[in-house]
Motif scaffolding. Structure first.
Motif, PDB file in Angstrom:
ATOM      1  N   LEU A 220       0.814  -1.206   0.000  1.00 33.67           N
ATOM      2  CA  LEU A 220       0.000   0.000   0.000  1.00 33.67           C
ATOM      3  C   LEU A 220       0.855   1.266   0.000  1.00 33.67           C
ATOM      4  O   LEU A 220       0.531   2.246  -0.686  1.00 33.67           O
ATOM      5  N   SER A 221       1.951   1.282   0.743  1.00 30.18           N
ATOM      6  CA  SER A 221       2.796   2.483   0.791  1.00 30.18           C
ATOM      7  C   SER A 221       3.421   2.772  -0.575  1.00 30.18           C
ATOM      8  O   SER A 221       3.471   3.939  -1.010  1.00 30.18           O
ATOM      9  N   HIS A 222       3.882   1.730  -1.247  1.00 28.33           N
ATOM     10  CA  HIS A 222       4.458   1.921  -2.576  1.00 28.33           C
ATOM     11  C   HIS A 222       3.393   2.377  -3.569  1.00 28.33           C
ATOM     12  O   HIS A 222       3.652   3.241  -4.422  1.00 28.33           O
ATOM     13  N   LEU A 223       2.193   1.820  -3.454  1.00 29.30           N
ATOM     14  CA  LEU A 223       1.111   2.207  -4.347  1.00 29.30           C
ATOM     15  C   LEU A 223       0.693   3.656  -4.111  1.00 29.30           C
ATOM     16  O   LEU A 223       0.389   4.388  -5.072  1.00 29.30           O
ATOM     17  N   ARG A 224       0.684   4.098  -2.870  1.00 28.12           N
ATOM     18  CA  ARG A 224       0.347   5.491  -2.579  1.00 28.12           C
ATOM     19  C   ARG A 224       1.385   6.446  -3.168  1.00 28.12           C
ATOM     20  O   ARG A 224       1.045   7.533  -3.660  1.00 28.12           O
ATOM     21  N   ALA A 225       2.640   6.052  -3.125  1.00 22.93           N
ATOM     22  CA  ALA A 225       3.693   6.903  -3.693  1.00 22.93           C
ATOM     23  C   ALA A 225       3.519   7.056  -5.207  1.00 22.93           C
ATOM     24  O   ALA A 225       3.674   8.158  -5.753  1.00 22.93           O
ATOM     25  N   ILE A 226       3.163   5.947  -5.884  1.00 23.12           N
ATOM     26  CA  ILE A 226       2.943   6.021  -7.331  1.00 23.12           C
ATOM     27  C   ILE A 226       1.740   6.898  -7.644  1.00 23.12           C
ATOM     28  O   ILE A 226       1.781   7.755  -8.544  1.00 23.12           O
ATOM     29  N   GLN A 227       0.656   6.715  -6.914  1.00 21.72           N
ATOM     30  CA  GLN A 227      -0.545   7.513  -7.155  1.00 21.72           C
ATOM     31  C   GLN A 227      -0.313   8.992  -6.865  1.00 21.72           C
ATOM     32  O   GLN A 227      -0.874   9.859  -7.543  1.00 21.72           O
ATOM     33  N   SER A 228       0.517   9.296  -5.877  1.00 22.55           N
ATOM     34  CA  SER A 228       0.816  10.697  -5.574  1.00 22.55           C
ATOM     35  C   SER A 228       1.578  11.355  -6.723  1.00 22.55           C
ATOM     36  O   SER A 228       1.313  12.511  -7.072  1.00 22.55           O
ATOM     37  N   ARG A 229       2.502  10.615  -7.319  1.00 23.77           N
ATOM     38  CA  ARG A 229       3.243  11.166  -8.450  1.00 23.77           C
ATOM     39  C   ARG A 229       2.344  11.352  -9.667  1.00 23.77           C
ATOM     40  O   ARG A 229       2.446  12.345 -10.390  1.00 23.77           O
ATOM     41  N   VAL A 230       1.446  10.388  -9.885  1.00 28.12           N
ATOM     42  CA  VAL A 230       0.567  10.476 -11.061  1.00 28.12           C
ATOM     43  C   VAL A 230      -0.431  11.617 -10.899  1.00 28.12           C
ATOM     44  O   VAL A 230      -0.816  12.263 -11.893  1.00 28.12           O
ATOM     45  N   SER A 231      -0.852  11.901  -9.680  1.00 30.91           N
ATOM     46  CA  SER A 231      -1.841  12.958  -9.471  1.00 30.91           C
ATOM     47  C   SER A 231      -1.308  14.335  -9.868  1.00 30.91           C
ATOM     48  O   SER A 231      -2.097  15.249 -10.125  1.00 30.91           O
ATOM     49  N   ARG A 232       0.018  14.500  -9.927  1.00 34.84           N
ATOM     50  CA  ARG A 232       0.608  15.780 -10.311  1.00 34.84           C
ATOM     51  C   ARG A 232       0.832  15.913 -11.816  1.00 34.84           C
ATOM     52  O   ARG A 232       1.294  16.946 -12.277  1.00 34.84           O
ATOM     53  N   LYS A 233       0.523  14.847 -12.566  1.00 32.33           N
ATOM     54  CA  LYS A 233       0.670  14.902 -14.022  1.00 32.33           C
ATOM     55  C   LYS A 233      -0.562  15.558 -14.648  1.00 32.33           C
ATOM     56  O   LYS A 233      -1.660  15.552 -14.081  1.00 32.33           O
ATOM     57  N   LYS A 241      -0.614   8.981 -18.767  1.00 25.81           N
ATOM     58  CA  LYS A 241      -0.972   7.641 -19.246  1.00 25.81           C
ATOM     59  C   LYS A 241       0.044   6.612 -18.771  1.00 25.81           C
ATOM     60  O   LYS A 241      -0.324   5.494 -18.384  1.00 25.81           O
ATOM     61  N   ALA A 242       1.331   6.978 -18.811  1.00 24.53           N
ATOM     62  CA  ALA A 242       2.353   6.042 -18.339  1.00 24.53           C
ATOM     63  C   ALA A 242       2.209   5.784 -16.841  1.00 24.53           C
ATOM     64  O   ALA A 242       2.388   4.650 -16.365  1.00 24.53           O
ATOM     65  N   GLY A 243       1.877   6.819 -16.073  1.00 29.85           N
ATOM     66  CA  GLY A 243       1.670   6.627 -14.641  1.00 29.85           C
ATOM     67  C   GLY A 243       0.473   5.741 -14.343  1.00 29.85           C
ATOM     68  O   GLY A 243       0.534   4.887 -13.444  1.00 29.85           O
ATOM     69  N   MET A 244      -0.608   5.919 -15.078  1.00 28.78           N
ATOM     70  CA  MET A 244      -1.772   5.061 -14.892  1.00 28.78           C
ATOM     71  C   MET A 244      -1.457   3.620 -15.255  1.00 28.78           C
ATOM     72  O   MET A 244      -1.981   2.681 -14.647  1.00 28.78           O
ATOM     73  N   TRP A 245      -0.599   3.441 -16.269  1.00 30.57           N
ATOM     74  CA  TRP A 245      -0.197   2.074 -16.640  1.00 30.57           C
ATOM     75  C   TRP A 245       0.539   1.413 -15.475  1.00 30.57           C
ATOM     76  O   TRP A 245       0.303   0.230 -15.178  1.00 30.57           O
ATOM     77  N   HIS A 246       1.420   2.156 -14.793  1.00 26.96           N
ATOM     78  CA  HIS A 246       2.148   1.588 -13.658  1.00 26.96           C
ATOM     79  C   HIS A 246       1.194   1.254 -12.508  1.00 26.96           C
ATOM     80  O   HIS A 246       1.365   0.212 -11.846  1.00 26.96           O
ATOM     81  N   ILE A 247       0.204   2.100 -12.269  1.00 26.38           N
ATOM     82  CA  ILE A 247      -0.756   1.817 -11.201  1.00 26.38           C
ATOM     83  C   ILE A 247      -1.556   0.551 -11.520  1.00 26.38           C
ATOM     84  O   ILE A 247      -1.718  -0.340 -10.666  1.00 26.38           O
ATOM     85  N   ASN A 248      -2.055   0.446 -12.748  1.00 31.57           N
ATOM     86  CA  ASN A 248      -2.831  -0.735 -13.134  1.00 31.57           C
ATOM     87  C   ASN A 248      -1.981  -2.000 -13.083  1.00 31.57           C
ATOM     88  O   ASN A 248      -2.453  -3.064 -12.660  1.00 31.57           O
TER      89      ASN A 248
END
Length: 448
Positions: A220-233, A241-248
């Protein structure tokens, strides 16, 4: 003698990525989503005007006319006619579930998130297998695709589904009718009762606990870090799109790890027990209080996996009615008493038996006792009654002390007990031929 059973299975293979031809499959999946939304809009508009439902055959004829006569819908011809009919049949089944109060009202779907279409007899051709190759080729339409042939494909192929996951990967799902050999011999002579909990994933009737890795909580902590970075795109940009691909992709890995754990645990339980007893829980109600943790544990998925693994290995999974009282009932004498939610240790006021609450639930699930003066009995394999206890019920200690001096006396007492209990509307799990089989539709992918 082993039993030969005909089952419906699904073999799933991943398509190799090829940007030159993959666009055709993505386009066909998008067309399938457009047809779904169009048919759903017709149903909603027709019901709003006439308060009636469009039958399936009428809808098929109407969509076929649109594909043939209207230039604006000419691109619908890129999807095969049988695939279009299957989309309409899928929508009709969704409405049937809604009318039978088994599901919600069908909804519109985003075209880019639409997942699959199915080909039946036409539109595909499986090319010959090459020896020593880990791949195989299939022709869909005019294009040839290569997929990872990681396991042999058996049985008669009925349909081929092309699926797209959240990361854009394409999969081939062959639905086949296959004859399986189901072993009949009992191997362990053990019956186990299990209780599902939030502290421990499973608690056995012997007091052992099985823990769940909780993959979502772990990452969960790693997933939150990825989502936080994607939210600033910037939405719609390539970086977003690349950030959403990593989350999925991360969510898919969590789901794959959980499914692998469930398969390993199911095989482990089948190695130890011949009959496994669970309580039929209302997980939807539990999710209202513990939504994320219940989804992370995935108990409903585990039961489906266990049903499939037990079926193909000749074992049995018995589900106790959810309305059967298992909390506050002594597994030693059957006495019932009030038990508060914070209480984690049960102490019987009648016989003084003390037991952990989770183990008590597992013991009670293993052998449900009196229910309004009637037995809820589990008779396991009458032909091997000399090896397995003929009846399991609340008074387990009395049956453990019961002894018979010969095999004939055991069989005779077993027949008498069966004749006595049968008129009382008991739940009977009889010989292997009469045991309730799990679902044979192949809902569990047989890749394990």
């Amino acid at each position: 003698m082993p039993n030969l059973v005909e089952v419906r299975k699904t073999y799933k293979y991943r398509l190799y990525r090829n940007n030159k031809v993959d666009g055709s499959l993505h386009h066909q999946i998008n067309v399938a989503g457009i047809i779904w939304n169009h048919a759903l809009a017709l149903q909603k508009r027709y019901y709003k005007l006439t308060r009636k439902y469009i039958p399936l055959d009428v809808m098929k004829k109407h969509i076929a006319k649109l594909r043939k006569r209207c230039p604006q819908y000419a691109y619908w011809k890129d999807l095969g006619s049988q695939a279009v009919q299957e989309i309409l049949e899928r929508l009709d089944k969704a409405y049937a579930r809604f009318f039978n109060k088994k599901g919600g009202l069908p909804r519109f779907k985003k075209v880019k998130k639409f997942k699959s279409f199915i080909l039946k007899q036409a539109g595909w051709d499986l090319l010959d297998e090459q020896e020593g190759k880990k791949y195989r080729k299939i022709r869909i339409g005019k294009n040839i695709y290569t997929f990872v042939y990681h396991r042999p494909l058996n049985g008669e192929i009925k349909t081929v589904a092309i699926k797209r996951d959240a990361t854009g990967r394409l999969w081939l799902c062959f639905s086949v009718i296959e004859k399986m050999v189901i072993p009949e011999k009992i191997s362990t002579d053990k019956i186990g009762g299990f209780d599902f909990g939030l502290i421990h994933f499973l608690t056995t009737n012997e007091g052992a606990t099985i823990e769940s890795p909780q993959y979502y909580k772990r990452d969960l902590s790693h997933l939150r870090a990825i989502q936080s970075r994607v939210s600033r795109k910037v939405q719609g940009s390539n970086n977003h799109k690349a950030g959403m691909w990593h989350i999925n992709r991360h969510h898919i890995r969590i789901a794959d790890n959980r499914l692998d754990f469930h398969f390993q645990l199911a095989h482990h339980l089948c190695d130890q027990y011949d009959v496994m007893v669970f309580e039929d829980l209302n997980l939807d109600a539990i999710k209202r209080l513990w939504g994320r943790k219940i989804s992370d544990l995935g108990f409903a998925q585990f039961v489906k996996v266990l049903d499939w693994v037990a079926f193909k290995r000749g074992k049995r999974v018995v589900k106790i009615n959810r309305w059967e009282r298992t909390t506050g009932k002594c597994s030693n004498c059957g006495h019932t008493q009030k038990l508060d939610l914070p209480d984690r240790v049960f102490q019987c006021q009648n016989c003084g038996h003390t037991c952990d609450l989770a183990r008590l639930l597992a013991l009670t699930a293993e052998a449900p006792a009196f229910r309004h003066g009637e037995y809820v009995t589990c008779l396991i394999n009458c032909r091997l009654a000399s090896k397995i206890a003929p009846i399991i019920h609340a008074d387990r200690m009395a049956w453990q002390n019961h002894s018979c001096h010969s095999e004939q006396e055991k069989a005779k007492k077993h027949e008498n007990t069966f004749e006595t209990i049968q008129p009382h509307r008991t739940f009977i799990v009889d010989t292997l031929e009469h045991l309730p089989r799990p679902c044979q539709r192949g809902s569990i992918p047989p890749h394990q």
